[in-house]
Design an enzyme around this catalytic site. Sequence first.
Site, mmCIF file in Angstrom:
data_model
loop_
_atom_site.group_PDB
_atom_site.id
_atom_site.type_symbol
_atom_site.label_atom_id
_atom_site.label_comp_id
_atom_site.label_asym_id
_atom_site.label_seq_id
_atom_site.Cartn_x
_atom_site.Cartn_y
_atom_site.Cartn_z
ATOM 1 N N LYS A 215 54.013 74.144 10.230
ATOM 2 C CA LYS A 215 54.489 73.701 8.924
ATOM 3 C C LYS A 215 53.484 74.132 7.858
ATOM 4 C CE LYS A 215 53.925 70.179 6.349
ATOM 5 N NZ LYS A 215 54.034 70.769 4.981
ATOM 6 N N GLU B 11 40.564 69.530 11.087
ATOM 7 C CA GLU B 11 39.603 70.149 10.171
ATOM 8 C C GLU B 11 39.907 69.559 8.804
ATOM 9 O OE1 GLU B 11 38.343 72.077 7.239
ATOM 10 O OE2 GLU B 11 39.534 73.796 7.904
ATOM 11 N N CYS C 52 37.458 73.602 1.194
ATOM 12 C CA CYS C 52 36.938 72.321 1.680
ATOM 13 C C CYS C 52 35.465 72.407 2.063
ATOM 14 C CB CYS C 52 37.763 71.841 2.868
ATOM 15 S SG CYS C 52 38.036 73.099 4.130
ATOM 16 N N GLU D 52 35.591 64.947 -3.096
ATOM 17 C CA GLU D 52 36.058 66.318 -3.255
ATOM 18 C C GLU D 52 36.765 66.475 -4.608
ATOM 19 O OE1 GLU D 52 37.348 68.810 0.458
ATOM 20 O OE2 GLU D 52 38.359 66.884 0.523
#
Length: 766
Positions: free
Chosen positions: A189, A262, A296, A390
């Site tokens: 996906k 991850e 990331c 983040e």
Amino acid sequence: MPNLTEALATMEYGPSPESPGPALDWLKRAPFGHFIGGKFTRPADLFDAINPAAGAVLAQVSQGSVKDVNRAVTAARKAAKGWAKTPGADRARALYALARRMQKHARLFAVLETLNNGKPIRESRDIDVPLAIRHFYHHAGWAALVEDEFPGLHPHGVCGQIIPWNFPLLMLAWKVAPALAAGNTVVLKPAEYTPLTALLFADICAQVLPPGVVNIVTGDGATGAALVDHGDVDKIAFTGSTEVGRAIRGATAGSGKALTLELGGKSPFIVMADADLEAAVEGVVDAIWFNQGEVCCAGSRVLVQAAVAERFIARLKDRMARLRLGDPMDKGVDIGALVHPVQAARVGSILDQAVEQGAELHLAGTAVGNFCPPGLLTGLGTSNIGWSDEIFGPVAAVMSFRTPAEAVELANATRYGLAASIWSESATVAMDLAAQVKAGVVWINGTNLFDANAPFGGMRESGFGREGGRAGMLAYLAAPAPSGKERKALAAPAPLPGDEGAGGIDRTRKLYVGGKQARPDGGYSFAAPGGAAPLGNRKDIRNAVEAAAKAGGWTGLSGHARAQVLWFLAENLTARARDFAALVGEKEVAAAIDRALYWAGWTDKLEGRAADTVSGHLTLALNEPFGVMGVICPDEAPLLGFLSTVLPAIAFGNRVVAVPSQSAPNAALEMVQVLETSDVPAGVVNIVTGAQAELAAVLAAHDDAAALWVFADPATCAAAERAAAGNLKPVWAEVRARDWAGAEGRAGAFRANAVQVKTVWLPYGA
């Protein structure tokens, strides 16, 4: 547009657009259905895939439903048996063909990626697409070698894969290539915002692969959730936010699904006073600004030694002011558009909060639409949202430090552990910092270096498992599944024999914590053989974890030094063989002694590897212990099961909190004297007896226990995995009755699960 004379005087860049024509021609086939069983389905329930730079609709794609996911998984399952039995050489040819066709259409992939994602064309063209192709070439080689290099292992079966929007094609390659090489089939996906290069890849799959080997279902988070929850999916590989990763860990608990996560990161970028400051400035540009900060592992927490901090920040501001923001299809543009208005709004919100919390924001321009200019946050503390969270935008936060120890403390003061970048002209200083920073990948005098042969993945709340290299292949292979008989045998936990109400309890046996025998906080229970056993509880686990945390000297020993201790342990166990035989029988004692000798032999032989990756770099895949580990020992082999699980964990530098056999714990408690006379340092092995289900859940939830092994019944394994969702520690849970006396008791899985790979990139021969 300036004439030649004016251009030479000002050195300003004129426009250098890349033509979107071929990609737009390909998009004329829209709207798109899903790719299932080798064919595209009829489009339905459509949503827009946009060009974030122009705000225009590129194509319409289908929103995947539960029914669509069911169809895709069914197609993958139908193809799984045949693909797994396909000779490795034939799978290698198929992956090679995929790589060749991707290479042939590389420009089309790059343009489509930039149109849909907003990143500059030069990044898509020069980095993302070549790396994606490299993954298929690399894993074509693994497909040809897998039978020889991974004997006794087999593919999981059907792999559900969910990828993010920041590297749409590259993340696809990271996951699909090793899965296919190992013999798995795939249901992938792509991210809701960026599905188009995945659909172009599906076009190539239709030309090369048997129907059902690769299936692609587009949609939003609900589509991904349907894939995670599907009962016929054997493995989930997810790259995305920590919050969603935590939900996936909880949703898959007890399902038996293998899991690779991850997740997010807030990576430190450490600049020492002796660093090449110009190179380090370009490192920040590469890590944060050239990719809009949508990475990331980007080094968004810039730590600069105080002696050079003022100069470094001044150079950063000057370099930031000269970056070019604009149309990502322009080959001269440095910074493109953020992927979606939702993401642009999120970045703006975080920056506003950071300023409200006391930070000073320096922007080289004004944010317009999905375009965010490069920026710096200064004057902020560690609790500021700009430092802790983040941002996923082209903004770096800068803070100074005085000593290397302070740099390490600040670098590790985060819940993440994905990557780090260290800048110093001293190899000794750089490697010392690399060893101390909690990160799955460390770049020295470089940043954002990737290769198919280099393991990539995180620690802590950045996830677990590795993608790339040998470790990445292992993630797509499995040991034989437990038989129905084994599952039935472990359908319920062993009962605790007896209770506190019975009289005449012998309270001489105690827990073993921090090198001392301790009375249990939970009282006592009868156990056979060997009389009464203490019942540990949450407080006892807490004390044991604290003791293990203080025994860090064991991790710092060489493998040879640890081996001497384990050889001595085997010798002392041999001397007391008759005493242990009275508890578990001579046959099990003999096997336990052999097992101690086996892990003593392995202690100094677990090799890392130097991977062949990017020219001019030495890439080291190092095996690093987790630190404090919890081990729920098997119930069916009181002594042998205890040693078969505890010894490999400590052999490679971990310290252990062990919960031994629930029905017969006293054989493990009898080991206390052997441990004490074998020079095992205090806190390296801690033993807490009691109800395994309860203690496993406590260990799983404990933030200072970095990993957990559970060899128990399904309910206990599921509860441990569910409890670990909070801190995302790796849990190796086995619902099976191993042959502990045979080869299964010394399988390579014990070595693989006792360490985590840290990948260190060093400049070499450049």
